[in-house]
Design a protein around this motif. Structure first.
Motif, PDB file in Angstrom:
ATOM      1  N   ASP A   1      15.576  16.062 -39.834  1.00  0.00           N
ATOM      2  CA  ASP A   1      15.834  15.937 -38.390  1.00  0.00           C
ATOM      3  C   ASP A   1      17.316  15.675 -38.148  1.00  0.00           C
ATOM      4  O   ASP A   1      17.932  14.899 -38.879  1.00  0.00           O
TER       5      ASP A   1
ATOM      6  N   THR B   1      17.283  14.829 -30.347  1.00  0.00           N
ATOM      7  CA  THR B   1      16.398  14.173 -29.358  1.00  0.00           C
ATOM      8  C   THR B   1      15.465  13.180 -30.033  1.00  0.00           C
ATOM      9  O   THR B   1      14.850  12.357 -29.366  1.00  0.00           O
TER      10      THR B   1
ATOM     11  N   TYR C   1      13.551  29.100 -23.640  1.00  0.00           N
ATOM     12  CA  TYR C   1      12.607  28.300 -24.431  1.00  0.00           C
ATOM     13  C   TYR C   1      11.349  29.117 -24.715  1.00  0.00           C
ATOM     14  O   TYR C   1      10.891  29.223 -25.856  1.00  0.00           O
TER      15      TYR C   1
ATOM     16  N   LYS D   1      10.305  30.489 -28.402  1.00  0.00           N
ATOM     17  CA  LYS D   1       9.028  30.131 -29.031  1.00  0.00           C
ATOM     18  C   LYS D   1       8.190  31.385 -29.290  1.00  0.00           C
ATOM     19  O   LYS D   1       7.508  31.487 -30.309  1.00  0.00           O
TER      20      LYS D   1
ATOM     21  N   ILE E   1       1.597  17.596 -24.471  1.00  0.00           N
ATOM     22  CA  ILE E   1       1.106  16.528 -25.346  1.00  0.00           C
ATOM     23  C   ILE E   1       1.848  15.226 -25.013  1.00  0.00           C
ATOM     24  O   ILE E   1       3.062  15.229 -24.810  1.00  0.00           O
TER      25      ILE E   1
HETATM   26  P1  NAD Z   1      11.035  15.931 -29.709  1.00  0.00           P
HETATM   27  O1  NAD Z   1      12.323  16.244 -29.032  1.00  0.00           O
HETATM   28  O2  NAD Z   1      10.621  14.517 -29.739  1.00  0.00           O
HETATM   29  O3  NAD Z   1      11.038  16.537 -31.191  1.00  0.00           O
HETATM   30  C1  NAD Z   1      11.894  17.576 -31.610  1.00  0.00           C
HETATM   31  C2  NAD Z   1      12.651  17.054 -32.816  1.00  0.00           C
HETATM   32  O4  NAD Z   1      13.443  18.109 -33.367  1.00  0.00           O
HETATM   33  C3  NAD Z   1      13.607  15.919 -32.476  1.00  0.00           C
HETATM   34  O5  NAD Z   1      13.408  14.836 -33.367  1.00  0.00           O
HETATM   35  C4  NAD Z   1      14.990  16.526 -32.668  1.00  0.00           C
HETATM   36  O6  NAD Z   1      15.971  15.568 -33.033  1.00  0.00           O
HETATM   37  C5  NAD Z   1      14.714  17.561 -33.726  1.00  0.00           C
HETATM   38  N1  NAD Z   1      15.674  18.667 -33.754  1.00  0.00           N
HETATM   39  C6  NAD Z   1      16.147  19.403 -32.713  1.00  0.00           C
HETATM   40  N2  NAD Z   1      17.018  20.328 -33.158  1.00  0.00           N
HETATM   41  C7  NAD Z   1      17.090  20.185 -34.508  1.00  0.00           C
HETATM   42  C8  NAD Z   1      17.804  20.840 -35.532  1.00  0.00           C
HETATM   43  N3  NAD Z   1      18.652  21.844 -35.247  1.00  0.00           N
HETATM   44  N4  NAD Z   1      17.637  20.429 -36.810  1.00  0.00           N
HETATM   45  C9  NAD Z   1      16.795  19.409 -37.122  1.00  0.00           C
HETATM   46  N5  NAD Z   1      16.082  18.749 -36.182  1.00  0.00           N
HETATM   47  C10 NAD Z   1      16.238  19.130 -34.897  1.00  0.00           C
HETATM   48  O7  NAD Z   1       9.909  16.816 -28.995  1.00  0.00           O
HETATM   49  P2  NAD Z   1       8.342  16.900 -29.271  1.00  0.00           P
HETATM   50  O8  NAD Z   1       7.689  16.792 -27.955  1.00  0.00           O
HETATM   51  O9  NAD Z   1       7.942  16.006 -30.357  1.00  0.00           O
HETATM   52  O10 NAD Z   1       8.209  18.410 -29.743  1.00  0.00           O
HETATM   53  C11 NAD Z   1       7.931  18.781 -31.093  1.00  0.00           C
HETATM   54  C12 NAD Z   1       7.664  20.273 -31.129  1.00  0.00           C
HETATM   55  O11 NAD Z   1       6.515  20.575 -30.363  1.00  0.00           O
HETATM   56  C13 NAD Z   1       8.802  21.125 -30.581  1.00  0.00           C
HETATM   57  O12 NAD Z   1       8.888  22.302 -31.345  1.00  0.00           O
HETATM   58  C14 NAD Z   1       8.335  21.469 -29.181  1.00  0.00           C
HETATM   59  O13 NAD Z   1       8.881  22.674 -28.712  1.00  0.00           O
HETATM   60  C15 NAD Z   1       6.833  21.573 -29.405  1.00  0.00           C
HETATM   61  N6  NAD Z   1       6.056  21.333 -28.173  1.00  0.00           N
HETATM   62  C16 NAD Z   1       5.880  20.074 -27.682  1.00  0.00           C
HETATM   63  C17 NAD Z   1       5.118  19.899 -26.524  1.00  0.00           C
HETATM   64  C18 NAD Z   1       4.844  18.546 -25.944  1.00  0.00           C
HETATM   65  O14 NAD Z   1       4.043  18.470 -25.021  1.00  0.00           O
HETATM   66  N7  NAD Z   1       5.433  17.466 -26.424  1.00  0.00           N
HETATM   67  C19 NAD Z   1       4.567  21.007 -25.858  1.00  0.00           C
HETATM   68  C20 NAD Z   1       4.802  22.271 -26.387  1.00  0.00           C
HETATM   69  C21 NAD Z   1       5.521  22.431 -27.565  1.00  0.00           C
END
Ligand code: NAD
Length: 311
Positions: free
Chosen positions: A31, A35, A149, A153, A179
């Motif tokens: 990571d 974020t 985005y 995806k 989520i």
């Molecule tokens: P989040 O921002 O908490 O997690 C994303 C993580 O990726 C973060 O820890 C960030 O630091 C890390 N990151 C970003 N760019 C990076 C890079 N270049 N190298 C290494 N790490 C990197 O968000 P989340 O809600 O936990 O989302 C996790 C995944 O699930 C993501 O792919 C997101 O698109 C997908 N998602 C989440 C939801 C939701 O409802 N939370 C819905 C649809 C999709």
């Protein structure tokens, strides 16, 4: 399992790390903390079965090093959050395309299984009753303001499919629908933690738009075991699978529910999309998953309702 979780310091990724370590697996989180945060990993930080590698999925050598010797890769790292995406649309494309390519190629090279986190946004503006996995999707109908985005995806899904078909990569695509759970912050536009923080601080709850848009929030505690089970289900390989909750609520209804559950006397204030995110911003009116496929594959039935999720 020797697993790598990209985005492991993020909201969903850190819960996945907790879950895997608690079940005796060896886990490395990769990571860049853009974020995510180390504070999300306090439960596993001292466990010898866990390691956090701080770095980017854009660093091909590092990705390769981290994935070497692992048997399963959960790819969750992505540029997320409405503001991040609206302010810098190309960043999500860059991170997802190049980053995902690095991660998939390393998974194939080292013979690891692969899961990629996708999103309900690939369905674009499609708001039919219960989105099934084969509904029309992406590019043509992607939301204008969040096109990068959705497109990124969608391309991630395509990359996974191509490697799945051509290299025999055992891969699962999980499409997450809103989520929610502990450690999710309101900083990047996530509505439930933002409303709860506003209510607890006796600040006005800011509803963007008219509040008639409807969503279905899913608990991270329902989704994490499902992700791991899908990875263990060969019938799920090379498929996109919806994961989310079942209780639909309008955003105004969510604000009312948060007020009721927190006992707050905050007012509800309405903010136009333009004031919240800038000119031309659009949002989907409805986003409701059909989880029949997940149910058929692994018996997925969400156990937590909206009240459980908020409290
Ligand atoms: P989040 O921002 O908490 O997690 C994303 C993580 O990726 C973060 O820890 C960030 O630091 C890390 N990151 C970003 N760019 C990076 C890079 N270049 N190298 C290494 N790490 C990197 O968000 P989340 O809600 O936990 O989302 C996790 C995944 O699930 C993501 O792919 C997101 O698109 C997908 N998602 C989440 C939801 C939701 O409802 N939370 C819905 C649809 C999709």
């Amino acid at each position: 399992m020797k697993a790598v979780v990209t985005g492991g310091a993020g909201f969903i990724g850190s819960h996945l790390c907790d879950y895997l370590v608690a079940r005796g697996h060896q886990v490395t989180a990769l990571d860049d903390l853009s974020t995510g945060s180390e504070a999300n990993l306090t439960q596993v930080a001292q466990d010898p079965a866990f390691e956090l590698v701080k770095g980017s999925i854009l660093d091909q050598n590092l990705v390769n090093e981290v994935i070497e010797g692992s048997d399963t890769v959960f790819h969750l790292a992505a540029a997320v959050g409405v503001h991040t995406i609206v302010d810098n649309p190309l960043r999500s494309l860059h991170t997802n395309l190049h980053g995902t390519e690095n991660v998939v190629e390393a998974a194939v090279a080292h013979g690891a299984r692969f899961m990629v986190a996708s999103t309900s946004e690939v369905y674009g503006k499609n708001d039919t009753d219960g989105l099934t996995e084969d509904a029309d999707r992406i590019l043509g109908s992607a939301l204008k303001s969040r096109w990068s985005y959705a497109a990124a995806k969608g391309l991630d899904e395509l990359v996974a499919h191509i490697y799945g078909e051509q290299s025999g990569l055992p891969c699962v695509i999980t499409r997450f629908f809103n989520i929610v759970g502990p450690r999710q912050t309101g900083r990047y536009g996530m509505v439930v933690p933002r409303f709860v923080a506003q209510a607890l601080n006796d600040e006005p709850i800011t509803v963007y738009g008219e509040g008639t848009q409807r969503r279905c929030f899913g608990s991270v505690f329902d989704v994490i075991p499902a992700v791991v089970q899908l990875m263990d289900t060969p019938e799920a390989y090379n498929k996109a699978v919806n994961l989310g909750g079942h209780e639909e609520v309008s955003i105004k209804g969510l604000a009312d529910r948060v007020l009721e559950l927190t006992g707050s006397s905050s007012a509800i204030s309405y903010v136009s999309y333009e004031d919240a995110y800038g000119k031309g911003y659009e949002d989907m009116q409805r986003r409701m998953p059909d989880t029949t496929l997940a149910n058929r594959l692994i018996g997925y039935t969400p156990q937590r309702n909206l009240n459980d999720i908020i409290t």
